[in-house]
Design an enzyme around this catalytic site. Structure first.
Site, short mmCIF file in Angstrom:
data_model
loop_
_atom_site.label_atom_id
_atom_site.label_comp_id
_atom_site.label_asym_id
_atom_site.label_seq_id
_atom_site.Cartn_x
_atom_site.Cartn_y
_atom_site.Cartn_z
N ASP A 181 -8.35 -5.66 10.01
CA ASP A 181 -7.99 -5.73 8.60
C ASP A 181 -8.80 -6.86 7.98
O ASP A 181 -8.47 -8.03 8.12
CB ASP A 181 -6.50 -5.99 8.46
CG ASP A 181 -6.08 -6.24 7.02
OD1 ASP A 181 -6.88 -5.96 6.10
OD2 ASP A 181 -4.95 -6.71 6.81
N ALA A 182 -9.86 -6.52 7.30
CA ALA A 182 -10.75 -7.53 6.72
C ALA A 182 -10.36 -7.91 5.29
O ALA A 182 -11.04 -8.71 4.67
CB ALA A 182 -12.19 -7.03 6.74
N TYR A 183 -9.28 -7.38 4.76
CA TYR A 183 -8.91 -7.65 3.38
C TYR A 183 -7.90 -8.78 3.27
O TYR A 183 -6.88 -8.67 2.63
CB TYR A 183 -8.38 -6.38 2.72
CG TYR A 183 -9.44 -5.35 2.55
CD1 TYR A 183 -10.46 -5.54 1.62
CD2 TYR A 183 -9.47 -4.21 3.33
CE1 TYR A 183 -11.47 -4.61 1.47
CE2 TYR A 183 -10.47 -3.28 3.17
CZ TYR A 183 -11.46 -3.48 2.25
OH TYR A 183 -12.46 -2.56 2.11
N ARG A 213 -13.30 -12.54 -3.92
CA ARG A 213 -12.19 -11.66 -3.53
C ARG A 213 -12.29 -10.32 -4.24
O ARG A 213 -12.06 -9.26 -3.64
CB ARG A 213 -10.86 -12.35 -3.85
CG ARG A 213 -9.64 -11.52 -3.52
CD ARG A 213 -9.51 -11.26 -2.04
NE ARG A 213 -8.28 -10.55 -1.79
CZ ARG A 213 -8.03 -9.82 -0.73
NH1 ARG A 213 -8.94 -9.72 0.21
NH2 ARG A 213 -6.89 -9.20 -0.58
#
Length: 43
Positions: free
Chosen positions: A7-9, A38
């Site tokens: 999960d890179a978010y 972001r």
């Protein structure tokens, strides 16, 4: 094992802490840099 998922978010790539670490060098634009980074991450 057939797959690994990251999960890179926000879990692995916390852009806000990275910018905060260099806030003294970024100066008054640190908040804007963090927000833009972001936004681009989510795009």
């Amino acid at each position: 094992m057939k797959a690994i998922l990251f999960d890179a978010y926000g879990t692995l790539l916390d852009v806000h802490s990275s910018v905060a670490r260099h806030a003294d060098r970024l100066g008054s634009v640190a908040g804007a840099v963090s927000a833009l980074w972001r936004q681009k991450q989510l795009e």
